[in-house]
Design an enzyme around this catalytic site. Structure first.
Site, PDB file in Angstrom:
ATOM      1  N   ARG A   1       0.888  -1.174   0.000  1.00  0.00           N
ATOM      2  CA  ARG A   1       0.000   0.000   0.000  1.00  0.00           C
ATOM      3  C   ARG A   1       0.907   1.199   0.000  1.00  0.00           C
ATOM      4  NH1 ARG A   1      -5.257   1.178   3.632  1.00  0.00           N
ATOM      5  NH2 ARG A   1      -5.988  -0.359   2.130  1.00  0.00           N
TER       6      ARG A   1
ATOM      7  N   HIS B   1      -7.408   0.681  -6.361  1.00  0.00           N
ATOM      8  CA  HIS B   1      -7.535  -0.270  -5.251  1.00  0.00           C
ATOM      9  C   HIS B   1      -8.070  -1.601  -5.821  1.00  0.00           C
ATOM     10  CE1 HIS B   1      -7.566  -1.712  -1.285  1.00  0.00           C
ATOM     11  NE2 HIS B   1      -8.417  -0.896  -0.704  1.00  0.00           N
TER      12      HIS B   1
ATOM     13  N   GLN C   1      -9.618  -4.405  -3.521  1.00  0.00           N
ATOM     14  CA  GLN C   1     -10.939  -4.031  -2.995  1.00  0.00           C
ATOM     15  C   GLN C   1     -12.025  -4.327  -4.025  1.00  0.00           C
ATOM     16  OE1 GLN C   1     -12.032  -2.538   0.125  1.00  0.00           O
ATOM     17  NE2 GLN C   1     -13.945  -3.204  -0.808  1.00  0.00           N
TER      18      GLN C   1
ATOM     19  N   ASP D   1     -18.071   6.118  -0.812  1.00  0.00           N
ATOM     20  CA  ASP D   1     -16.727   6.105  -0.209  1.00  0.00           C
ATOM     21  C   ASP D   1     -16.557   7.447   0.505  1.00  0.00           C
ATOM     22  OD1 ASP D   1     -14.077   5.521   0.408  1.00  0.00           O
ATOM     23  OD2 ASP D   1     -13.358   5.563  -1.669  1.00  0.00           O
TER      24      ASP D   1
ATOM     25  N   CYS E   1     -16.642   0.552   0.817  1.00  0.00           N
ATOM     26  CA  CYS E   1     -15.369  -0.158   0.980  1.00  0.00           C
ATOM     27  C   CYS E   1     -14.866  -0.073   2.418  1.00  0.00           C
ATOM     28  CB  CYS E   1     -14.335   0.401   0.020  1.00  0.00           C
ATOM     29  SG  CYS E   1     -14.171   2.195   0.131  1.00  0.00           S
TER      30      CYS E   1
ATOM     31  N   ARG F   1     -13.026  -9.520   1.772  1.00  0.00           N
ATOM     32  CA  ARG F   1     -11.626  -9.169   1.527  1.00  0.00           C
ATOM     33  C   ARG F   1     -10.737 -10.367   1.892  1.00  0.00           C
ATOM     34  NH1 ARG F   1      -9.783  -3.963   1.162  1.00  0.00           N
ATOM     35  NH2 ARG F   1      -7.910  -5.047   0.472  1.00  0.00           N
TER      36      ARG F   1
HETATM   37  N1   CP Z   1     -11.161  -0.816   2.293  1.00  0.00           N
HETATM   38  C1   CP Z   1      -9.884  -0.818   2.765  1.00  0.00           C
HETATM   39  O1   CP Z   1      -8.929  -0.935   2.007  1.00  0.00           O
HETATM   40  O2   CP Z   1      -9.788  -0.733   4.103  1.00  0.00           O
HETATM   41  P1   CP Z   1      -8.418  -0.498   4.915  1.00  0.00           P
HETATM   42  O3   CP Z   1      -7.945   0.882   4.605  1.00  0.00           O
HETATM   43  O4   CP Z   1      -8.805  -0.685   6.340  1.00  0.00           O
HETATM   44  O5   CP Z   1      -7.419  -1.536   4.464  1.00  0.00           O
END
Ligand code: CP
Length: 343
Positions: free
Chosen positions: A102, A129, A132, A227, A268, A296
């Site tokens: 990330r 992402h 996701q 979101d 998400c 997830r």
């Molecule tokens: N949706 C998502 O990626 O959540 P986090 O930021 O908690 O990983």
């Protein structure tokens, strides 16, 4: 070496394969009968930003599959500070079987991948992402409205053109679905992203539209998704963004009353309750947000198996026995430094 950086790098059939694998792994896991497909494998997890779902799902997925995950946060490893991203990527590749990352900037994950000799899995960047949205489409497949195929599904995204919104546009258009973004003009998807989606739709038969009328957007939606309206680093924009989105684009009971009765709500997460969505919707009967979050874990398992398993060596029992005997003999015959003398 193939990486999981962007759903655009995969065909519809390949994404479907990952979702079919997800369904198999989820069913096995639900019965505590998950095969330990990644025994001995390691995943390096680089996080330049905090995470709940991505971090936990990847780490737990590795453990459940018999492997091991390392959480590498900023300040704990050299990544572009005191060591080039190129060197870090090459070094980590020598020690693990895959890298999940990330990163603040999409360019960083691309540089990691360009230099890695193991698969790199994108756990969110400022651009997209993909893990996701693979999970989101899997969740939608589990919850298809009666009589509909995935290709009939209408997904409406309410709000800013976030990285999740962009990724949903691309995966929906790739899968042949029907995507709508509802947002004020200033916060709509870029022409470049819309061009990519147009190309996807030519291949898949899907459609998309970008509009500013929320009531129209939800009127035929099977799924309404939203979101956060702002993210870390956008604090100075909060007054402008609030003025642009509130109250028109908030997902609340009044807005969902304009949607068909079967419409489900997705997010998400993390969510700002009372901002882009109300408590009543988050906790209401249309909400599938926690199924989505749980998925997830299951989609991460499929991604890990899909990208690590093909590269794992499968030594024969004879080869394993031969190494075990050689090492065993050495240990018996040799005075190891820690023992202080022969056994
Ligand atoms: N949706 C998502 O990626 O959540 P986090 O930021 O908690 O990983």
């Amino acid at each position: 070496m193939r990486h999981f950086l962007d759903t655009q790098d995969f065909t519809k059939a390949e994404l479907q394969t990952l979702m079919e694998l997800t369904a198999l792994l989820k069913a096995a896991d639900k019965e505590r009968a998950l095969p330990r497909l990644l025994v001995g494998a390691s995943l390096g997890m680089i996080f330049e930003e905090p995470s709940t779902r991505t971090r936990i799902s990847f780490e737990v997925a590795m453990t459940k599959l018999g492997g091991h995950a390392l959480y590498l946060k900023p300040g704990e490893i050299h990544l572009g500070v005191r060591e080039s991203i190129q060197d870090t990527s090459r070094v980590i590749s020598r020690m693990v079987d895959a890298i999940e990352a990330r990163t603040l900037k999409h360019a960083t994950v691309l540089e990691l991948a360009a230099n890695a000799t193991v698969p790199v899995l994108n756990g969110l960047t400022d651009y997209n992402h993909p893990t996701q949205v693979l999970c989101d489409i899997f969740t939608i497949q589990e919850r298809l409205p009666e009589g509909k195929r995935l290709e009939d599904v209408r997904l409406t995204f309410m709000g800013d053109a976030t990285n999740v919104c962009s990724s949903l546009l691309l995966i929906c258009s790739k899968m042949g679905m029907h995507f709508t973004q509802c947002a004020p003009k200033r916060y709509q998807l870029s022409p470049a992203l819309q061009d990519m989606a147009t190309f996807n739709c030519l291949v898949s038969g899907g459609t998309f539209k970008v509009i500013d009328d929320p009531a129209k957007g939800v009127s035929d939606a099977d799924f309404v998704y939203t979101d956060l309206w702002w993210w870390v680093g956008q604090e100075a924009e909060i007054p402008d963004r609030t003025a642009a989105f509130m109250p028109r684009y908030q997902v609340n009971d009044d807005l969902l009353a304009r949607a068909p009765p079967h419409t489900k709500f997705m997010h998400c997460l993390p969510a700002s309750r009372g901002v882009e969505v109300t408590d009543a919707v988050m906790d209401g009967p249309r909400s599938i947000i926690y199924d989505q979050a749980e998925n997830r874990l299951h989609t991460e398992k499929a991604i890990l198996v899909g990208f690590i398993d093909p590269h794992l060596k499968r030594p024969s029992q004879a080869l394993k026995d031969s190494h075990s005997q050689k090492i065993g003999r050495f240990l018996v015959e040799t005075a190891l430094p820690g023992a202080g003398g022969p056994r």
